[in-house]
Design a protein around this motif. Structure first.
Motif, PDB file in Angstrom:
ATOM      1  N   LYS A 279       0.817  -1.214   0.000  1.00 55.17           N
ATOM      2  CA  LYS A 279       0.000   0.000   0.000  1.00 55.17           C
ATOM      3  C   LYS A 279       0.849   1.261   0.000  1.00 55.17           C
ATOM      4  O   LYS A 279       0.321   2.356  -0.212  1.00 55.17           O
ATOM      5  N   LYS A 280       2.136   1.112   0.277  1.00 59.21           N
ATOM      6  CA  LYS A 280       3.028   2.261   0.387  1.00 59.21           C
ATOM      7  C   LYS A 280       3.919   2.294  -0.866  1.00 59.21           C
ATOM      8  O   LYS A 280       4.844   1.482  -0.980  1.00 59.21           O
ATOM      9  N   PRO A 281       3.654   3.197  -1.798  1.00 57.30           N
ATOM     10  CA  PRO A 281       4.314   3.133  -3.110  1.00 57.30           C
ATOM     11  C   PRO A 281       5.839   3.157  -3.066  1.00 57.30           C
ATOM     12  O   PRO A 281       6.483   2.348  -3.744  1.00 57.30           O
TER      13      PRO A 281
ATOM     14  N   GLN B 252       3.423  -3.880 -12.677  1.00 56.89           N
ATOM     15  CA  GLN B 252       2.174  -3.433 -12.056  1.00 56.89           C
ATOM     16  C   GLN B 252       1.301  -2.619 -13.008  1.00 56.89           C
ATOM     17  O   GLN B 252       0.192  -2.231 -12.659  1.00 56.89           O
ATOM     18  N   VAL B 253       1.807  -2.358 -14.216  1.00 55.87           N
ATOM     19  CA  VAL B 253       1.176  -1.362 -15.086  1.00 55.87           C
ATOM     20  C   VAL B 253      -0.214  -1.776 -15.561  1.00 55.87           C
ATOM     21  O   VAL B 253      -1.049  -0.924 -15.877  1.00 55.87           O
TER      22      VAL B 253
ATOM     23  N   LEU C 118       0.936   2.927 -10.104  1.00 54.65           N
ATOM     24  CA  LEU C 118      -0.328   3.654 -10.055  1.00 54.65           C
ATOM     25  C   LEU C 118      -0.081   5.143  -9.850  1.00 54.65           C
ATOM     26  O   LEU C 118      -0.754   5.985 -10.458  1.00 54.65           O
ATOM     27  N   LYS C 119       0.902   5.479  -9.016  1.00 57.97           N
ATOM     28  CA  LYS C 119       1.251   6.887  -8.785  1.00 57.97           C
ATOM     29  C   LYS C 119       1.847   7.523 -10.038  1.00 57.97           C
ATOM     30  O   LYS C 119       1.594   8.690 -10.334  1.00 57.97           O
ATOM     31  N   LEU C 120       2.633   6.748 -10.778  1.00 52.42           N
ATOM     32  CA  LEU C 120       3.300   7.272 -11.963  1.00 52.42           C
ATOM     33  C   LEU C 120       2.350   7.394 -13.148  1.00 52.42           C
ATOM     34  O   LEU C 120       2.568   8.222 -14.036  1.00 52.42           O
TER      35      LEU C 120
ATOM     36  N   LEU D 189       1.876   5.912 -18.792  1.00 54.87           N
ATOM     37  CA  LEU D 189       3.030   6.411 -19.542  1.00 54.87           C
ATOM     38  C   LEU D 189       4.182   6.770 -18.606  1.00 54.87           C
ATOM     39  O   LEU D 189       5.352   6.569 -18.950  1.00 54.87           O
ATOM     40  N   GLY D 190       3.847   7.286 -17.425  1.00 54.02           N
ATOM     41  CA  GLY D 190       4.896   7.605 -16.451  1.00 54.02           C
ATOM     42  C   GLY D 190       5.691   6.381 -16.045  1.00 54.02           C
ATOM     43  O   GLY D 190       6.906   6.453 -15.824  1.00 54.02           O
ATOM     44  N   THR D 191       5.015   5.235 -15.966  1.00 49.44           N
ATOM     45  CA  THR D 191       5.702   3.981 -15.647  1.00 49.44           C
ATOM     46  C   THR D 191       6.699   3.617 -16.739  1.00 49.44           C
ATOM     47  O   THR D 191       7.814   3.159 -16.460  1.00 49.44           O
TER      48      THR D 191
END
Length: 287
Positions: free
Chosen positions: A123-125, A180-181, A197-199, A202-204
């Motif tokens: 849960k903690k990116p 995870q994408v 998920l945070k990125l 495309l950020g990933t």
């Protein structure tokens, strides 16, 4: 063991984690191959499947997961078998040394903290990302070197071992978000805020591309300085298929983000693991 449990243990998925082990074996140049085989078995047939099963039990995924496009229901049988495999791995590790057994125990506890709801590092990116990158890269490399050579523990702090261990983590820190994408929707619904998920999708890709580039040049300089220019160049050559696939997939995702799916992810994982495994095998045989 039920069919569902066997599938969730995902034994074939260990192929994707094999490069770190082969890298450790290649640079440590062990002579006791029975010991090498035992360490390989403990890591890839006990420790990693146990971690996979434990994670699957607490995730209760309904969508695709690494190595399983259509996962069956994870049952209590899976939970029990993940603990059994962990216990067998720890006991077998005593045949190497108690220190190695302790390392296997630590890895198992960390993998449980990643999944268990009372801690749930997933849960903690940032913490979750660092945990996977460090323990599946840096820690596993040093564990492998120690187990197949039994050098004094304090020697593992030498730059001779620290440098390749850090490079191993660089690879994992880059590749893990990409795994995870395709799970963003399910992770979001479950409350798991992963780094991918945070990125964003495309950020990933940008994030993974950056880390992959840094890791590739890091490996090149490591092999060039420690072994030969030819070895460094050969490493880069072996990464060409990975780069070509990655760029081709990226262009598809630019047009349609739904292309960031399970099948493309698994193909990238396979190509990357195959090229790394082949390179480290060739490197081990030549050195």
């Amino acid at each position: 063991m039920t069919k569902s449990t066997f599938l969730h243990l995902r034994f074939p998925f260990s192929f994707y984690l094999m490069p770190v082990f082969l890298f450790g074996v290649a640079v440590s140049q062990p002579t006791e191959w029975i010991k090498v085989a035992l360490v390989f078995f403990i890591l890839h047939f006990l420790l990693y499947p146990a971690s996979n099963g434990y994670n699957s039990y607490f995730d209760q995924d309904e969508g695709s997961i690494g190595g399983l496009e259509h996962p069956p229901k994870a049952t209590k049988n899976l939970y029990r078998w993940s603990l059994v495999l962990d216990a067998v791995g720890i006991l077998l590790s005593l045949l190497i040394s108690w220190q190695f057994s302790l390392m296997i125990l630590i890895f198992g506890l960390v993998s449980k903290a990643y999944s268990h709801p009372s801690v749930r590092l997933k849960k903690k990116p940032i913490i979750g990302w660092l945990t996977v990158g460090i323990f599946q890269g840096y820690f596993t490399f040093l564990v492998t070197v120690y187990a197949v050579t039994l050098i004094p523990m304090d020697e593992l702090m030498d730059w001779k071992w620290q440098c390749p261990a850090l490079l191993s983590s660089m690879l994992l820190l880059g590749s893990y978000p990409m795994t995870q994408v395709y799970q963003h929707q399910e992770d979001r619904e479950r409350g798991d805020i992963t780094i991918s998920l945070k990125l964003g999708v495309l950020g990933t890709f940008y994030f993974t591309g950056l880390f992959f580039t840094l890791a590739t040049f890091g490996f090149f300089f490591y092999f060039n300085r420690g072994f030969s220019l030819q070895t460094g160049l050969l490493f880069i050559v072996f990464q060409f298929p990975v780069v070509l696939y990655f760029l081709n997939w990226y262009l598809k995702v630019r047009k349609d983000e739904s292309a960031a799916d399970f099948r493309h992810t698994m193909r990238l994982n396979f190509v990357s693991a195959l090229m790394l495994n082949l390179f480290f095998l060739i490197f081990a045989l030549n050195h």
